[in-house]
Design an enzyme around this catalytic site. Structure first.
Site, PDB file in Angstrom:
ATOM      1  N   LYS A 186       0.808  -1.210   0.000  1.00  0.00           N
ATOM      2  CA  LYS A 186       0.000   0.000   0.000  1.00  0.00           C
ATOM      3  C   LYS A 186       0.855   1.282   0.000  1.00  0.00           C
ATOM      4  O   LYS A 186       2.053   1.233   0.217  1.00  0.00           O
ATOM      5  CB  LYS A 186      -0.945  -0.009   1.207  1.00  0.00           C
ATOM      6  CG  LYS A 186      -1.769  -1.280   1.309  1.00  0.00           C
ATOM      7  CD  LYS A 186      -2.550  -1.561   0.025  1.00  0.00           C
ATOM      8  CE  LYS A 186      -3.501  -2.738   0.122  1.00  0.00           C
ATOM      9  NZ  LYS A 186      -2.901  -4.042   0.335  1.00  0.00           N
TER      10      LYS A 186
HETATM   11  C1  LIG Z   1      -9.230  -3.196  -1.681  1.00  0.00           C
HETATM   12  C2  LIG Z   1      -8.636  -3.925  -0.504  1.00  0.00           C
HETATM   13  N1  LIG Z   1      -9.368  -4.092   0.599  1.00  0.00           N
HETATM   14  C3  LIG Z   1      -8.874  -4.717   1.675  1.00  0.00           C
HETATM   15  C4  LIG Z   1      -7.600  -5.243   1.678  1.00  0.00           C
HETATM   16  C5  LIG Z   1      -7.130  -6.012   2.871  1.00  0.00           C
HETATM   17  O1  LIG Z   1      -6.033  -5.434   3.481  1.00  0.00           O
HETATM   18  P1  LIG Z   1      -5.012  -6.328   4.342  1.00  0.00           P
HETATM   19  O2  LIG Z   1      -4.146  -7.074   3.385  1.00  0.00           O
HETATM   20  O3  LIG Z   1      -4.268  -5.300   5.130  1.00  0.00           O
HETATM   21  O4  LIG Z   1      -5.817  -7.217   5.194  1.00  0.00           O
HETATM   22  C6  LIG Z   1      -6.798  -5.091   0.548  1.00  0.00           C
HETATM   23  C7  LIG Z   1      -5.436  -5.641   0.515  1.00  0.00           C
HETATM   24  O5  LIG Z   1      -4.810  -5.748  -0.483  1.00  0.00           O
HETATM   25  C8  LIG Z   1      -7.336  -4.420  -0.584  1.00  0.00           C
HETATM   26  O6  LIG Z   1      -6.623  -4.273  -1.694  1.00  0.00           O
END
Ligand SMILES: Cc1ncc(COP(=O)(O)O)c(C=O)c1O
Length: 444
Positions: free
Chosen positions: A217
């Site tokens: 991110k």
């Molecule tokens: C659009 C979106 N939502 C939620 C998430 C979930 O995040 P995490 O990997 O920190 O759990 C991601 C992770 O890539 C994502 O791209």
């Protein structure tokens, strides 16, 4: 564009033999493989983490020498976005789950989700016992407000709008739909931290928003996330649910006196090490985004001359975070050939070449690529939540074909990662490769 006089592609480039046909590639050096936040980590992060380790106080609520880094990060992140409340959590998936718990989502409810998403979005709905209902996307590659409206039933509780691949959804139109039908709006900003629409930061358009600080991110602590809202009631519920199900007092002691905050916790607390790291990364976020947006903008401007290449519609280019470029072609075969040709020209990262692919290769971002969704699997082995009596009669179609606009766009589009460290020469090479491939394969 088929007319010679309108073609402004560099002739010299255009006449070169494609690398895929044995010609000299535009570049032989791979593009940088970058995780934006990680790339910008330096002595500030090392100092912050070291200071925290020296305090030997890793837990946010007590310690030998508590630094209150998570609490400070929450205040700084809320301030950056322009929201009142933030609850830092241990992942973006956790943030989605905490947000849905705060909203009171459960069996008998439907939640509208986009065809282009990340698996965690569907998982959070399913894990709450509710039914995810797919809505199609439009040329923003995010939810189509018209499809959202058409997907609403008497059971619809809310909408999860996901700002995908760095650029925004038509969030104001979706906000209108949510208001008209009295639905909650949850913004998933995991892939678009720091972006805005008409000067307003994403994460502030809905009732509540979820962020991720996982390593891919725009800013990162390896793992991490945040829930933000302007609603005190939602904040208090989110705060309780991310922890043990109860409030805490100013000293961090559990407080049991509020009958409304006698809930169930999910155990998604963030630790102080990550809190310290995120405070530093947040200060670097504007620069990281500016770099990516500038590079992407320059490449997009150049590609506008190549009219057989369609560019993703940008709701607000000034608020783009720039981390991905999506281009669309007339048919799937052309998209595949262009992608192969671009990769052969050296428009690919190393060692992992996943940054320049036809979107059908983009894994769990595509609804029909998520096996557990398509097969409607359940962790209890008894069909939860699909087989619950309360959910009988809900639309549960997830196989390819459910969202025809998305299906067509995925097959005809290429997604290219835009690192924050691209040099002008890198940008030139990307533009040159597109022009060369355009001339050889698309221009007639
Ligand atoms: C659009 C979106 N939502 C939620 C998430 C979930 O995040 P995490 O990997 O920190 O759990 C991601 C992770 O890539 C994502 O791209």
């Amino acid at each position: 564009m088929r007319h010679e006089e309108n073609l402004t592609v560099d002739r010299e480039v255009a006449n070169q033999q494609l690398a895929i046909r044995g010609g000299k590639p535009v570049r032989t050096k791979a593009l940088p493989l970058e995780f934006p936040g990680v790339h910008h980590m330096g002595k500030e992060e090392i100092e912050a983490v070291t200071r925290l380790l020296r305090s030997r106080s890793l837990f946010r609520y007590y310690g030998i020498d508590l630094q209150e880094e998570v609490e400070a990060f929450e205040a700084e992140f809320a301030d950056y976005l322009g929201v009142t409340y933030a609850v830092a959590v241990s992942s973006g998936t956790g943030a989605l789950n905490v947000a849905l718990s705060a909203l009171g989502v459960g069996p008998g409810q439907e939640v509208i989700i986009p065809a282009y998403l990340w698996v965690s979005v569907a998982a959070a709905v399913v894990n709450h016992g509710a039914i995810p209902v797919l809505a199609d996307i439009d040329d923003t590659f995010c939810l189509d407000p018209k499809s959202v409206e058409a997907s609403i039933t008497s059971r619809t509780a809310g909408i999860i709008v996901v700002h995908m691949s760095g650029a925004p959804a038509d969030v104001k139109a979706i906000q209108q739909v949510a208001r008209r039908h009295k639905l909650f709006l949850l913004e998933d900003c995991a892939q678009r931290n720091g972006g805005s629409v008409d000067g307003q930061r994403v994460g502030t358009f809905g009732d509540v928003a979820a962020f991720s600080f996982q390593m891919n991110k725009n800013m990162t602590s390896g793992e991490g996330g945040c829930v933000v809202t302007n609603d005190l009631g939602l904040y208090r519920r989110a705060f309780a649910c991310h922890d043990l199900g109860y409030a805490r007092d100013d000293q961090g002691h559990l407080a049991f006196s509020d009958p409304d905050l006698c809930l169930w916790g999910k155990g998604y607390r963030l630790d102080e090490l990550r809190g310290a790291l995120l405070r530093v990364q947040l200060r670097k976020l504007p620069q990281i985004i500016n770099n990516m947006r500038r590079s992407k903008c320059r490449i997009r401007e150049a590609l506008k001359r190549l009219s057989e290449i369609r560019l993703r519609r940008m709701v607000d280019p000034a608020g783009d975070t720039g981390c991905f470029l999506i281009t669309t072609y007339a048919d799937p075969e052309t998209a595949k050939r262009v992608n192969e040709a671009l990769r052969a020209e050296g428009i690919v990262t190393s060692p992992q070449g996943v940054s320049n692919v036809v979107m059908t290769e983009w894994g769990l971002h595509l609804y029909y690529n998520i096996p557990s969704l398509v097969k409607r699997t359940s962790v209890d082995g008894h069909g939860f939540p699909w087989s619950l009596q309360e959910n009988a009669g809900s639309r549960t179609q997830y196989a390819k074909g459910t969202c025809p606009v998305a299906d067509g766009l995925f097959e005809r589009s290429i997604i290219l990662a835009i690192p924050s460290s691209l040099t002008e020469q890198d940008e030139d090479d990307i533009i040159q490769a597109f022009e060369k491939v355009y001339r050889a394969l698309l221009w007639r």
